[in-house]
Design a protein around this motif. Structure first.
Motif, PDB file in Angstrom:
ATOM      1  N   TYR A 128     -39.518 -37.672   5.939  1.00 57.66           N
ATOM      2  CA  TYR A 128     -40.046 -37.945   4.608  1.00 57.66           C
ATOM      3  C   TYR A 128     -39.563 -36.962   3.545  1.00 57.66           C
ATOM      4  N   SER A 129     -38.835 -35.935   3.957  1.00 58.90           N
ATOM      5  CA  SER A 129     -38.363 -34.947   2.987  1.00 58.90           C
ATOM      6  C   SER A 129     -36.864 -34.989   2.757  1.00 58.90           C
ATOM      7  N   THR A 130     -36.105 -35.429   3.741  1.00 57.19           N
ATOM      8  CA  THR A 130     -34.650 -35.358   3.602  1.00 57.19           C
ATOM      9  C   THR A 130     -33.922 -36.666   3.834  1.00 57.19           C
TER      10      THR A 130
ATOM     11  N   ARG B 102     -32.133 -28.472   9.570  1.00 55.04           N
ATOM     12  CA  ARG B 102     -32.448 -29.808  10.078  1.00 55.04           C
ATOM     13  C   ARG B 102     -31.697 -30.097  11.376  1.00 55.04           C
TER      14      ARG B 102
ATOM     15  N   ASP C  77     -41.693 -34.127   8.640  1.00 55.22           N
ATOM     16  CA  ASP C  77     -41.117 -33.442   7.475  1.00 55.22           C
ATOM     17  C   ASP C  77     -39.674 -33.865   7.246  1.00 55.22           C
TER      18      ASP C  77
ATOM     19  N   HIS D 131     -37.036 -26.866   1.565  1.00 50.44           N
ATOM     20  CA  HIS D 131     -37.195 -28.175   0.929  1.00 50.44           C
ATOM     21  C   HIS D 131     -37.753 -28.030  -0.478  1.00 50.44           C
ATOM     22  N   LYS D 132     -38.765 -27.188  -0.645  1.00 49.34           N
ATOM     23  CA  LYS D 132     -39.379 -27.021  -1.962  1.00 49.34           C
ATOM     24  C   LYS D 132     -38.440 -26.326  -2.945  1.00 49.34           C
TER      25      LYS D 132
ATOM     26  N   GLU E  42     -32.568 -38.214   0.702  1.00 44.46           N
ATOM     27  CA  GLU E  42     -31.752 -37.347  -0.129  1.00 44.46           C
ATOM     28  C   GLU E  42     -30.366 -37.128   0.460  1.00 44.46           C
TER      29      GLU E  42
ATOM     30  N   GLU F 171     -40.320 -25.940   5.007  1.00 45.85           N
ATOM     31  CA  GLU F 171     -41.114 -26.126   3.790  1.00 45.85           C
ATOM     32  C   GLU F 171     -40.494 -25.346   2.630  1.00 45.85           C
TER      33      GLU F 171
END
Length: 231
Positions: free
Chosen positions: A225-227, A187, A222, A170-171, A230, A167
């Motif tokens: 949907y987060s990386t 990751r 996570d 990522h933020k 990208e 978290e």
């Protein structure tokens, strides 16, 4: 010990009770800007409604724990793992991070009860402080060692810590159109673990638990949907 299980009970070990946004907000320099509604509400609830000087009480408890930690880490570590969610000073997180690195080296690996808290406190404090690449590289071997532990409660505590770190990174990712090297490294660690100990029964090489499966689901969610978009 619960029933026929060989796992030591840690039901009261509640982790990640507050989001990192909340912690970052509380550790920011509130004196140089307008006091937020959150801080106003905290002051009202603790001071006016319950008559408790929250900051003084928190500092007193923190000071007592830091003094007792060396003498009786097994007793203090579980309480510190709960207290860390409500600490409001960057210096406190820095001290915890440095101390957990020291305890990780000094406490024997057979003391898995202590190490479940140490690895979580390491990850949580690092997440709040936002680790550099070298700091993440230093953490990974400790994380992998705990993820290989035969005791489920150690692995679950480590997965909780990974959620915090993921978290945070990522933020705070500032790499335009991609993800940072720190996030890629974390990751890879998560994917390597879930490939061997995932939520699909046929893929799992060890016995799991409902809490473990939920943590693995959360980490995979996570990552997806987060990386995914990208990278």
């Amino acid at each position: 010990i619960e029933g026929a299980s060989n796992f030591v009970s840690t039901k009261s070990f509640g982790m990640n009770q507050f989001s990192l946004n909340y912690t970052w907000h509380m550790t920011s320099d509130a004196g140089s800007r307008k006091v937020s509604h959150l801080i106003k509400n905290m002051t009202y609830i603790h001071a006016e409604k319950f008559g408790v000087d929250y900051k003084s009480a928190l500092q007193l408890i923190y000071d007592l724990m830091t003094q007792m930690l060396d003498e009786n880490p097994v007793l203090v570590l579980p309480q510190l793992a709960k207290l860390i969610d409500v600490l409001d000073s960057t210096e406190q997180f820095k001290w915890i991070n440095k101390k957990m690195h020291s305890l990780h080296e000094s406490i024997c690996s057979e003391d898995t009860i202590s190490h479940q808290y140490i690895i979580y406190l390491l990850c949580r404090s690092s997440a709040v402080l936002v680790p550099t690449l070298s700091e993440v590289q230093q953490l990974i071997p400790m994380i992998n060692k705990c993820l290989q532990c035969n005791h489920m409660f150690v692995r679950n505590a480590t997965l909780h810590g990974l959620l915090c770190l993921f978290e945070s990174l990522h933020k705070m990712n500032t790499t335009i159109g991609s993800i940072s090297d720190e996030l890629k490294l974390l990751r890879t660690t998560i994917v390597n673990y879930t490939n061997k100990n995932g939520i699909v029964f046929e893929c799992s090489t060890t016995s799991t638990s409902p809490q473990h499966d939920k943590l693995v689901w959360a980490l995979n969610f996570d990552i997806l949907y987060s990386t995914a978009e990208e990278d």
